[in-house]
Scaffold this motif. Sequence first.
Motif, mmCIF file in Angstrom:
data_model
loop_
_atom_site.group_PDB
_atom_site.id
_atom_site.type_symbol
_atom_site.label_atom_id
_atom_site.label_comp_id
_atom_site.label_asym_id
_atom_site.label_seq_id
_atom_site.Cartn_x
_atom_site.Cartn_y
_atom_site.Cartn_z
ATOM 1 N N PHE A 67 15.357 64.726 0.813
ATOM 2 C CA PHE A 67 14.414 65.639 1.456
ATOM 3 C C PHE A 67 13.882 66.696 0.487
ATOM 4 C CE2 PHE A 67 16.946 64.048 5.050
ATOM 5 C CZ PHE A 67 15.914 63.652 5.900
ATOM 6 N N SER A 68 14.738 67.140 -0.410
ATOM 7 C CA SER A 68 14.327 68.199 -1.318
ATOM 8 C C SER A 68 15.172 68.152 -2.578
ATOM 9 C CB SER A 68 14.483 69.574 -0.648
ATOM 10 O OG SER A 68 14.246 70.618 -1.575
ATOM 11 N N GLU A 69 14.516 68.403 -3.718
ATOM 12 C CA GLU A 69 15.245 68.469 -4.982
ATOM 13 C C GLU A 69 15.781 69.868 -5.237
ATOM 14 O OE1 GLU A 69 12.622 67.120 -7.995
ATOM 15 O OE2 GLU A 69 12.536 65.049 -7.240
ATOM 16 N N ASN A 70 15.396 70.800 -4.355
ATOM 17 C CA ASN A 70 15.779 72.204 -4.563
ATOM 18 C C ASN A 70 16.695 72.694 -3.456
ATOM 19 O OD1 ASN A 70 14.015 72.420 -6.852
ATOM 20 N ND2 ASN A 70 12.290 72.580 -5.417
ATOM 21 N N GLY A 71 17.736 71.945 -3.178
ATOM 22 C CA GLY A 71 18.693 72.385 -2.177
ATOM 23 C C GLY A 71 19.083 71.287 -1.217
ATOM 24 N N THR A 72 20.016 71.620 -0.325
ATOM 25 C CA THR A 72 20.514 70.677 0.670
ATOM 26 C C THR A 72 19.537 70.591 1.838
ATOM 27 O OG1 THR A 72 21.686 72.399 1.904
ATOM 28 C CG2 THR A 72 22.870 71.354 0.062
ATOM 29 N N PRO A 73 19.664 69.548 2.679
ATOM 30 C CA PRO A 73 18.818 69.472 3.878
ATOM 31 C C PRO A 73 18.931 70.725 4.751
ATOM 32 C CG PRO A 73 19.861 67.359 3.500
ATOM 33 C CD PRO A 73 20.464 68.307 2.507
ATOM 34 N N GLN A 74 20.135 71.271 4.867
ATOM 35 C CA GLN A 74 20.313 72.474 5.683
ATOM 36 C C GLN A 74 19.539 73.654 5.100
ATOM 37 O OE1 GLN A 74 21.921 72.686 8.620
ATOM 38 N NE2 GLN A 74 21.402 74.867 8.835
ATOM 39 N N ARG A 118 18.546 86.273 16.640
ATOM 40 C CA ARG A 118 19.919 85.850 16.966
ATOM 41 C C ARG A 118 19.938 84.397 17.434
ATOM 42 N NH1 ARG A 118 20.183 90.933 19.476
ATOM 43 N NH2 ARG A 118 19.985 89.936 21.540
ATOM 44 N N THR A 119 18.932 84.023 18.242
ATOM 45 C CA THR A 119 18.866 82.649 18.745
ATOM 46 C C THR A 119 18.671 81.655 17.604
ATOM 47 O OG1 THR A 119 17.941 83.379 20.859
ATOM 48 C CG2 THR A 119 17.609 81.067 20.258
ATOM 49 N N ILE A 120 17.762 81.978 16.679
ATOM 50 C CA ILE A 120 17.507 81.081 15.554
ATOM 51 C C ILE A 120 18.755 80.926 14.694
ATOM 52 C CG2 ILE A 120 16.208 80.805 13.405
ATOM 53 C CD1 ILE A 120 13.812 82.086 14.823
ATOM 54 N N ARG A 121 19.404 82.041 14.387
ATOM 55 C CA ARG A 121 20.620 81.973 13.560
ATOM 56 C C ARG A 121 21.716 81.173 14.255
ATOM 57 N NH1 ARG A 121 20.182 85.033 9.152
ATOM 58 N NH2 ARG A 121 18.678 86.766 9.150
ATOM 59 N N HIS A 122 21.842 81.371 15.560
ATOM 60 C CA HIS A 122 22.861 80.647 16.324
ATOM 61 C C HIS A 122 22.588 79.138 16.291
ATOM 62 C CE1 HIS A 122 25.708 79.656 19.483
ATOM 63 N NE2 HIS A 122 24.726 79.097 20.198
ATOM 64 N N GLU A 123 21.325 78.741 16.508
ATOM 65 C CA GLU A 123 21.000 77.320 16.535
ATOM 66 C C GLU A 123 21.093 76.697 15.151
ATOM 67 O OE1 GLU A 123 17.391 76.544 18.606
ATOM 68 O OE2 GLU A 123 18.142 77.357 20.506
ATOM 69 N N LEU A 124 20.719 77.426 14.116
ATOM 70 C CA LEU A 124 20.880 76.912 12.752
ATOM 71 C C LEU A 124 22.355 76.709 12.412
ATOM 72 C CD1 LEU A 124 18.192 78.934 10.772
ATOM 73 C CD2 LEU A 124 18.222 76.460 11.136
ATOM 74 N N ALA A 125 23.212 77.582 12.917
ATOM 75 C CA ALA A 125 24.652 77.448 12.663
ATOM 76 C C ALA A 125 25.207 76.188 13.338
ATOM 77 C CB ALA A 125 25.392 78.686 13.164
ATOM 78 N N ALA A 162 20.826 68.557 10.222
ATOM 79 C CA ALA A 162 19.615 68.976 9.509
ATOM 80 C C ALA A 162 18.732 67.794 9.090
ATOM 81 C CB ALA A 162 19.988 69.830 8.306
ATOM 82 N N PRO A 163 19.270 66.697 8.549
ATOM 83 C CA PRO A 163 18.400 65.566 8.173
ATOM 84 C C PRO A 163 17.571 65.032 9.338
ATOM 85 C CG PRO A 163 20.554 65.309 7.180
ATOM 86 C CD PRO A 163 20.668 66.445 8.153
ATOM 87 N N TYR A 164 18.168 65.001 10.538
ATOM 88 C CA TYR A 164 17.417 64.527 11.707
ATOM 89 C C TYR A 164 16.219 65.436 11.984
ATOM 90 C CZ TYR A 164 16.100 64.152 16.590
ATOM 91 O OH TYR A 164 15.374 64.044 17.744
ATOM 92 N N PHE A 165 16.439 66.748 11.997
ATOM 93 C CA PHE A 165 15.342 67.669 12.290
ATOM 94 C C PHE A 165 14.265 67.612 11.208
ATOM 95 C CE2 PHE A 165 18.559 69.480 15.082
ATOM 96 C CZ PHE A 165 17.809 69.774 16.210
ATOM 97 N N LEU A 166 14.661 67.364 9.972
ATOM 98 C CA LEU A 166 13.668 67.237 8.902
ATOM 99 C C LEU A 166 12.839 65.964 9.064
ATOM 100 C CD1 LEU A 166 15.791 68.454 5.868
ATOM 101 C CD2 LEU A 166 13.892 69.663 6.960
ATOM 102 N N THR A 167 13.475 64.892 9.547
ATOM 103 C CA THR A 167 12.730 63.660 9.819
ATOM 104 C C THR A 167 11.695 63.889 10.921
ATOM 105 O OG1 THR A 167 14.604 62.271 9.156
ATOM 106 C CG2 THR A 167 12.935 61.257 10.564
ATOM 107 N N VAL A 168 12.106 64.567 12.002
ATOM 108 C CA VAL A 168 11.174 64.883 13.083
ATOM 109 C C VAL A 168 10.038 65.755 12.559
ATOM 110 C CG1 VAL A 168 10.914 66.058 15.292
ATOM 111 C CG2 VAL A 168 12.944 64.645 14.867
ATOM 112 N N TYR A 169 10.360 66.707 11.699
ATOM 113 C CA TYR A 169 9.347 67.586 11.097
ATOM 114 C C TYR A 169 8.309 66.754 10.332
ATOM 115 C CZ TYR A 169 7.373 70.869 7.682
ATOM 116 O OH TYR A 169 6.529 71.597 6.878
ATOM 117 N N ASP A 170 8.793 65.781 9.550
ATOM 118 C CA ASP A 170 7.866 64.926 8.791
ATOM 119 C C ASP A 170 6.982 64.094 9.722
ATOM 120 O OD1 ASP A 170 8.691 65.818 6.342
ATOM 121 O OD2 ASP A 170 10.101 64.169 5.977
#
Length: 337
Positions: free
Chosen positions: A266-273, A298-305, A313-321
């Motif tokens: 997904f990215s050469e500059n970090g993990t999928p998360q 708070r909601t965003i941080r909670h859901e990202l956690a 994270a890979p699934y959400f990145l696939t949906v994003y693409d």
Amino acid sequence: MSPFFAELAIATNFSFLRGASHAEELVMAAGAHELSAIGITDRNTLAGVVRAHAAAKEAGIRLLVGARLVLQDGFEVIAYPQDREAYGRLTKLLTLGNRRAPKGECHLGMRDVLAYGEGHCFIAMPPAIPGKDFAGNLKLLAEAFSHSVWIGLAPLYRSDDKRRHAVIARLSRETGVPLVATNDVLYHMPNRKPLHDILTCIREHCTLKEAGFRLSANAERHVKSGEEMARLLADWPEALDATQEIVNRCRFSLDELRYEYPADNFSENGTPQELLTRLTWYGAREHFPEGISEKLERTIRHELAIIEEKAYAPYFLTVYDIVREARRLDILCQGRG
């Protein structure tokens, strides 16, 4: 003391129009006969093993996960993966066979089995009259996977059983492939035979009156105890002993499986998360240019956690693409909450 016996050739109702019992019923019957292990081997599929796994865990019975590979030339061989890696190869083999065949069929050849067979225990299931074709395939299999191949010895309850068993035993001596006992089970109890007859007629496109010799002559293809199998195969006690060796070698369990999302760069500059986190905050700022409220943050941080904890994270990145490409092509794209 009762002899050890594990029934290693069991078809569930996922062997379409052949198996006449549910996996749970077969496990129940195995428990009633005090079998400590069984193997589920549906035709060219692993579909029956999940329900059998749950039932076997509840009953305290070891379950061997396998499949009965029915090749294009008619050769039938049961494959039991010994470990997680071999299970992966078996699933790839079945996928290969299904993708090259029409729906409902699976086209496999001996070359495919040899290519994906590493790490398996194999049981070659002879036809009523084993011929040169069976012997030839058996030889190929034994040469490729030495000491990991057996010949299934099953009573057919016919007048010529002793002669047939002698033929199979001679083939075992000639090839050096040992025998293993099985009743080649199609249902859990004898009273399921009428249903099996109906399934046979549906498969053969005939009525019960027309079926004739296409129907089994008896109701013996059910789960049996170790004592009964020892009586039926009294001349070959080593065939019952072989079931224990296979059980001991095949340690794979469905409990070893975890969801593994397909690898993608997904990215050469970090993990999928890390990439998902950057995109999420960028999107939040785009949607709320006046600023993000404390509650939303708070909601965003909670859901990202949670996403990080579940490795989603890979699934959400696939949906994003997918969404990004759909919008680029002006394709209607809408999500669900």
